[in-house]
Design a protein around this motif. Structure first.
Motif, PDB file in Angstrom:
ATOM      1  N   ALA A   1       0.823  -1.209   0.000  1.00 50.59           N
ATOM      2  CA  ALA A   1       0.000   0.000   0.000  1.00 50.59           C
ATOM      3  C   ALA A   1       0.860   1.263   0.000  1.00 50.59           C
ATOM      4  O   ALA A   1       0.503   2.265  -0.621  1.00 50.59           O
ATOM      5  N   GLN A   2       1.993   1.229   0.661  1.00 48.05           N
ATOM      6  CA  GLN A   2       2.902   2.382   0.679  1.00 48.05           C
ATOM      7  C   GLN A   2       3.699   2.487  -0.614  1.00 48.05           C
ATOM      8  O   GLN A   2       4.071   3.577  -1.037  1.00 48.05           O
ATOM      9  N   PHE A   3       3.946   1.370  -1.267  1.00 51.41           N
ATOM     10  CA  PHE A   3       4.691   1.331  -2.512  1.00 51.41           C
ATOM     11  C   PHE A   3       3.898   1.960  -3.667  1.00 51.41           C
ATOM     12  O   PHE A   3       4.457   2.678  -4.507  1.00 51.41           O
ATOM     13  N   LEU A   4       2.615   1.727  -3.724  1.00 50.35           N
ATOM     14  CA  LEU A   4       1.808   2.200  -4.846  1.00 50.35           C
ATOM     15  C   LEU A   4       1.768   3.728  -4.975  1.00 50.35           C
ATOM     16  O   LEU A   4       1.950   4.251  -6.081  1.00 50.35           O
ATOM     17  N   PRO A   5       1.575   4.500  -3.893  1.00 50.72           N
ATOM     18  CA  PRO A   5       1.628   5.959  -4.042  1.00 50.72           C
ATOM     19  C   PRO A   5       3.013   6.443  -4.499  1.00 50.72           C
ATOM     20  O   PRO A   5       3.119   7.413  -5.247  1.00 50.72           O
ATOM     21  N   HIS A   6       4.065   5.744  -4.064  1.00 49.03           N
ATOM     22  CA  HIS A   6       5.417   6.074  -4.528  1.00 49.03           C
ATOM     23  C   HIS A   6       5.488   5.950  -6.048  1.00 49.03           C
ATOM     24  O   HIS A   6       6.026   6.819  -6.731  1.00 49.03           O
ATOM     25  N   CYS A   7       4.933   4.869  -6.576  1.00 44.49           N
ATOM     26  CA  CYS A   7       4.926   4.653  -8.030  1.00 44.49           C
ATOM     27  C   CYS A   7       4.143   5.749  -8.739  1.00 44.49           C
ATOM     28  O   CYS A   7       4.577   6.253  -9.780  1.00 44.49           O
ATOM     29  N   ALA A   8       2.995   6.088  -8.199  1.00 46.31           N
ATOM     30  CA  ALA A   8       2.169   7.134  -8.805  1.00 46.31           C
ATOM     31  C   ALA A   8       2.921   8.461  -8.857  1.00 46.31           C
ATOM     32  O   ALA A   8       2.892   9.159  -9.879  1.00 46.31           O
ATOM     33  N   LYS A   9       3.627   8.798  -7.782  1.00 43.82           N
ATOM     34  CA  LYS A   9       4.398  10.051  -7.757  1.00 43.82           C
ATOM     35  C   LYS A   9       5.521  10.033  -8.777  1.00 43.82           C
ATOM     36  O   LYS A   9       5.800  11.043  -9.428  1.00 43.82           O
ATOM     37  N   GLU A  10       6.182   8.891  -8.938  1.00 45.55           N
ATOM     38  CA  GLU A  10       7.256   8.766  -9.940  1.00 45.55           C
ATOM     39  C   GLU A  10       6.711   8.975 -11.349  1.00 45.55           C
ATOM     40  O   GLU A  10       7.313   9.677 -12.160  1.00 45.55           O
ATOM     41  N   ILE A  11       5.579   8.368 -11.644  1.00 45.21           N
ATOM     42  CA  ILE A  11       4.980   8.506 -12.972  1.00 45.21           C
ATOM     43  C   ILE A  11       4.537   9.952 -13.201  1.00 45.21           C
ATOM     44  O   ILE A  11       4.769  10.517 -14.272  1.00 45.21           O
ATOM     45  N   GLU A  12       3.944  10.562 -12.196  1.00 50.59           N
ATOM     46  CA  GLU A  12       3.527  11.957 -12.332  1.00 50.59           C
ATOM     47  C   GLU A  12       4.731  12.871 -12.532  1.00 50.59           C
ATOM     48  O   GLU A  12       4.695  13.783 -13.355  1.00 50.59           O
ATOM     49  N   ALA A  13       5.801  12.642 -11.803  1.00 49.88           N
ATOM     50  CA  ALA A  13       6.984  13.499 -11.888  1.00 49.88           C
ATOM     51  C   ALA A  13       7.779  13.283 -13.172  1.00 49.88           C
ATOM     52  O   ALA A  13       8.277  14.238 -13.762  1.00 49.88           O
ATOM     53  N   LEU A  14       7.906  12.029 -13.605  1.00 51.00           N
ATOM     54  CA  LEU A  14       8.773  11.706 -14.740  1.00 51.00           C
ATOM     55  C   LEU A  14       8.019  11.464 -16.043  1.00 51.00           C
ATOM     56  O   LEU A  14       8.645  11.339 -17.099  1.00 51.00           O
ATOM     57  N   GLY A  15       6.695  11.354 -15.963  1.00 49.75           N
ATOM     58  CA  GLY A  15       5.900  11.101 -17.169  1.00 49.75           C
ATOM     59  C   GLY A  15       6.358   9.837 -17.871  1.00 49.75           C
ATOM     60  O   GLY A  15       6.590   8.816 -17.238  1.00 49.75           O
ATOM     61  N   ASP A  16       6.521   9.929 -19.201  1.00 49.74           N
ATOM     62  CA  ASP A  16       6.898   8.740 -19.959  1.00 49.74           C
ATOM     63  C   ASP A  16       8.355   8.345 -19.731  1.00 49.74           C
ATOM     64  O   ASP A  16       8.807   7.332 -20.244  1.00 49.74           O
ATOM     65  N   GLY A  17       9.083   9.113 -18.926  1.00 51.79           N
ATOM     66  CA  GLY A  17      10.458   8.763 -18.566  1.00 51.79           C
ATOM     67  C   GLY A  17      10.534   7.715 -17.467  1.00 51.79           C
ATOM     68  O   GLY A  17      11.596   7.203 -17.153  1.00 51.79           O
ATOM     69  N   SER A  18       9.389   7.410 -16.871  1.00 49.46           N
ATOM     70  CA  SER A  18       9.324   6.366 -15.839  1.00 49.46           C
ATOM     71  C   SER A  18       8.677   5.144 -16.458  1.00 49.46           C
ATOM     72  O   SER A  18       7.522   5.186 -16.871  1.00 49.46           O
ATOM     73  N   GLU A  19       9.435   4.042 -16.562  1.00 47.06           N
ATOM     74  CA  GLU A  19       8.876   2.841 -17.183  1.00 47.06           C
ATOM     75  C   GLU A  19       8.229   1.912 -16.165  1.00 47.06           C
ATOM     76  O   GLU A  19       7.078   1.547 -16.293  1.00 47.06           O
ATOM     77  N   HIS A  20       8.986   1.500 -15.135  1.00 51.24           N
ATOM     78  CA  HIS A  20       8.440   0.589 -14.144  1.00 51.24           C
ATOM     79  C   HIS A  20       9.225   0.675 -12.849  1.00 51.24           C
ATOM     80  O   HIS A  20      10.339   1.148 -12.812  1.00 51.24           O
ATOM     81  N   GLU A  21       8.576   0.189 -11.796  1.00 50.97           N
ATOM     82  CA  GLU A  21       9.183   0.119 -10.464  1.00 50.97           C
ATOM     83  C   GLU A  21       9.003  -1.299  -9.937  1.00 50.97           C
ATOM     84  O   GLU A  21       7.963  -1.922 -10.145  1.00 50.97           O
ATOM     85  N   HIS A  22      10.018  -1.787  -9.232  1.00 50.70           N
ATOM     86  CA  HIS A  22       9.972  -3.110  -8.603  1.00 50.70           C
ATOM     87  C   HIS A  22       9.704  -2.954  -7.113  1.00 50.70           C
ATOM     88  O   HIS A  22      10.386  -2.187  -6.439  1.00 50.70           O
ATOM     89  N   PHE A  23       8.751  -3.707  -6.612  1.00 51.23           N
ATOM     90  CA  PHE A  23       8.513  -3.768  -5.174  1.00 51.23           C
ATOM     91  C   PHE A  23       9.572  -4.678  -4.572  1.00 51.23           C
ATOM     92  O   PHE A  23       9.835  -5.770  -5.087  1.00 51.23           O
ATOM     93  N   ALA A  24      10.176  -4.241  -3.496  1.00 52.54           N
ATOM     94  CA  ALA A  24      11.217  -5.032  -2.837  1.00 52.54           C
ATOM     95  C   ALA A  24      10.576  -6.148  -2.021  1.00 52.54           C
ATOM     96  O   ALA A  24       9.970  -5.896  -0.980  1.00 52.54           O
ATOM     97  N   CYS A  25      10.684  -7.372  -2.494  1.00 52.28           N
ATOM     98  CA  CYS A  25      10.133  -8.530  -1.785  1.00 52.28           C
ATOM     99  C   CYS A  25      11.017  -8.869  -0.591  1.00 52.28           C
ATOM    100  O   CYS A  25      12.235  -8.733  -0.655  1.00 52.28           O
ATOM    101  N   GLU A  26      10.397  -9.299   0.459  1.00 52.41           N
ATOM    102  CA  GLU A  26      11.124  -9.595   1.701  1.00 52.41           C
ATOM    103  C   GLU A  26      11.734 -10.995   1.716  1.00 52.41           C
ATOM    104  O   GLU A  26      12.816 -11.194   2.216  1.00 52.41           O
TER     105      GLU A  26
END
Length: 78
Positions: A37-62
């Motif tokens: 749940a905390q990871f998803l808003p981080h992804c949204a902010k990256e996409i908003e900030a970088l636009g099409d310059g942000s391709e994907h983000e990996h969630f760090a599995c424990e």
């Protein structure tokens, strides 16, 4: 919004292709769900900030063996 999976196969990882899904079930502890749940808003902010310059983000599995969770920007590379 779309959901995808990668099929476990004998092919090398770079030869795997995503397959569309009709739904997703998450089986996780409260701690893991909170981390996602905390990871998803981080992804949204990256996409908003970088636009099409942000391709994907990996969630760090424990735990070793946990399936990867990736958030992909559908506008990447446009």
């Amino acid at each position: 919004m779309e959901f995808f999976r990668y099929i476990k196969a004998s092919a090398p990882a770079d030869e795997c292709h995503p397959v569309g899904l009709t739904g997703v079930t998450i089986s996780a502890s409260p701690v893991e769900i909170t981390a996602i749940a905390q990871f998803l808003p981080h992804c949204a902010k990256e996409i908003e900030a970088l636009g099409d310059g942000s391709e994907h983000e990996h969630f760090a599995c424990e735990r070793e063996g946990d399936p990867p969770l990736l958030v992909f920007n559908p506008g990447a590379g446009e």
